[in-house]
Write an enzyme that holds these catalytic residues in place. Structure first.
Site, short mmCIF file in Angstrom:
data_model
loop_
_atom_site.label_atom_id
_atom_site.label_comp_id
_atom_site.label_asym_id
_atom_site.label_seq_id
_atom_site.Cartn_x
_atom_site.Cartn_y
_atom_site.Cartn_z
N ARG A 1 0.87 -1.17 0.00
CA ARG A 1 0.00 0.00 0.00
C ARG A 1 0.90 1.22 0.00
O ARG A 1 1.98 1.20 0.63
CB ARG A 1 -0.90 0.02 1.24
CG ARG A 1 -2.05 -0.97 1.21
CD ARG A 1 -3.11 -0.57 0.19
NE ARG A 1 -4.25 -1.48 0.15
CZ ARG A 1 -4.40 -2.48 -0.72
NH1 ARG A 1 -3.46 -2.74 -1.61
NH2 ARG A 1 -5.49 -3.22 -0.70
N ASP B 1 3.79 0.10 -7.60
CA ASP B 1 2.45 -0.20 -8.14
C ASP B 1 1.36 0.47 -7.31
O ASP B 1 0.21 0.51 -7.73
CB ASP B 1 2.22 -1.72 -8.16
CG ASP B 1 0.91 -2.11 -8.84
OD1 ASP B 1 0.65 -1.63 -9.97
OD2 ASP B 1 0.13 -2.89 -8.24
N GLU C 1 -3.35 7.59 -4.02
CA GLU C 1 -3.61 7.26 -5.43
C GLU C 1 -5.10 7.46 -5.76
O GLU C 1 -5.94 7.26 -4.90
CB GLU C 1 -3.17 5.82 -5.73
CG GLU C 1 -3.94 4.75 -4.96
CD GLU C 1 -3.43 3.34 -5.21
OE1 GLU C 1 -2.21 3.11 -5.13
OE2 GLU C 1 -4.29 2.47 -5.48
N HIS D 1 -1.49 0.41 -9.90
CA HIS D 1 -2.17 -0.55 -9.03
C HIS D 1 -2.80 -1.69 -9.85
O HIS D 1 -4.00 -1.94 -9.77
CB HIS D 1 -3.23 0.15 -8.18
CG HIS D 1 -3.55 -0.59 -6.91
ND1 HIS D 1 -3.91 0.02 -5.74
CD2 HIS D 1 -3.56 -1.92 -6.63
CE1 HIS D 1 -4.14 -0.87 -4.79
NE2 HIS D 1 -3.93 -2.08 -5.32
C1 DGY Z 1 -5.77 -5.97 -3.30
O1 DGY Z 1 -6.36 -6.99 -3.66
O2 DGY Z 1 -5.83 -5.54 -2.16
C2 DGY Z 1 -4.99 -5.26 -4.35
O3 DGY Z 1 -4.32 -4.18 -3.85
C3 DGY Z 1 -5.88 -4.89 -5.51
O4 DGY Z 1 -6.90 -4.10 -5.15
#
Ligand code: DGY
Length: 321
Positions: A240, A264, A269, A287
């Site tokens: 995150r 990513d 974001e 992401h």
């Molecule tokens: C998750 O599954 O938490 C990923 O970050 C995609 O949203």
């Protein structure tokens, strides 16, 4: 005839998932495929029994309170659940379903994509060819870092972290990790365990942040911790955005203290820190960890089948609370 239960779709899901949902429920959708703010969610999903959201919808205690009279399930197309107030869901007796396991391979692939792209300067290489300024092969053009023999430090050795480790081994990397608890020897696969995150950082030529939900590690990668990394290390974030102190990371990338980063996920974001977009040694993806057709199908179907299981009085394995 019995009234069909209503389901609210905050986002567009893949066709096979939307077909499966429409075969079971009366569908109410947000008009466009864009993040739905909490107040809109509370208004538009009123009277629905099930909510389908993604990480872009914050399901707050206010949303849950507003929908509580009818709401039985919150189904999120993610393994992360930091956008849902679990305590409020639990208190309201509302089931929360997530999508573990089925996305681990896809996310681990993006982990390798980011590692390779950061180490081999993929952003600069692509931009040079597209610019028309490439004058041909040169002995010192865009020299990157090889992966063979380098130490990959994985913070958070869950299913995604282990997936990255498995792939990185095939690239000749030595795996190090830190986790809340040490893995048993089978999943550990010879990786070196570090009892503290700081000890891991000292051994990480490439640091890959995989802690689930950020692991409650807001601002973890700050100036002091970056200073523990070997010189010219590479930082990868699959977790995150909040886990990184952007000022600290950007300063270390700009000064050459770090060689490169592959990111990513981002704090705030999609409104990322604009400095990232100007840095040649940063490879950015929006992401997309779990974004393959087959994975998004599998994630959506896991949620649909979870609701089916709840209706039969069973507890699906992807029920979080
Ligand atoms: C998750 O599954 O938490 C990923 O970050 C995609 O949203």
């Amino acid at each position: 005839m019995a009234m069909q239960e209503r389901v609210y779709l905050a986002r567009r899901f893949t066709p096979c998932v939307e077909r499966a949902i429409a075969a079971r429920f009366a569908v109410v959708r947000h008009a466009v495929d864009a993040p739905v703010a909490p107040d809109v969610l509370a208004r538009e999903a009123a009277g629905c029994t099930h909510l389908f959201v993604s990480t872009t919808e914050r399901v707050t205690s206010d949303v849950i309170a507003a929908l509580a009279p009818s709401l039985r399930t919150i189904a999120t197309l993610s393994v992360g659940h930091d956008h849902i107030d679990l305590a409020a869901a639990r208190a309201g007796g509302i089931a929360v379903l997530t999508t573990p396991d089925v996305l681990s391979d896809a996310c681990a692939e993006v982990g390798m994509l980011l590692i390779l792209a950061a180490a081999r300067r993929a952003h600069e290489a692509d931009a040079l060819v597209r610019s028309g300024a490439w004058t041909g092969l040169a002995p010192t053009l865009l020299l990157g870092r090889g992966l063979v023999g380098r130490r990959l430090g994985i913070l958070g050795m869950g299913r995604i972290g282990r997936g990255v480790a498995q792939r990185a081994r095939a690239f000749g990397m030595a795996i190090h990790y830190h986790n809340r608890s040490r893995l048993t020897s089978d999943p550990e696969q010879g990786a070196t365990y570090h009892a503290t995150a700081e000890a891991l950082l000292e051994q990480s030529d490439v640091l890959c942040l995989c802690a689930p939900n950020g692991g409650g590690l807001d601002g973890f990668l700050d100036t002091a911790r970056i200073a523990l990394l070997p010189p010219e290390a590479i930082v990868i974030n699959l977790s995150r955005g909040d886990i990184v102190d952007d000022d600290a990371l950007i300063a270390a990338l700009a000064s050459g203290r770090l060689f490169a980063a592959g990111l990513d996920v981002f704090r705030g974001e999609p409104a990322i820190d604009p400095r990232y977009a100007t840095m040649p040694n940063v490879f950015l993806t929006p992401h997309i960890g779990s974004a393959t057709i087959e994975t998004r199908d599998a994630m959506g179907m896991l949620l649909v089948e979870g609701i089916d299981a709840l209706a039969r009085g069973e507890t699906p394995s992807n029920r979080l609370c």
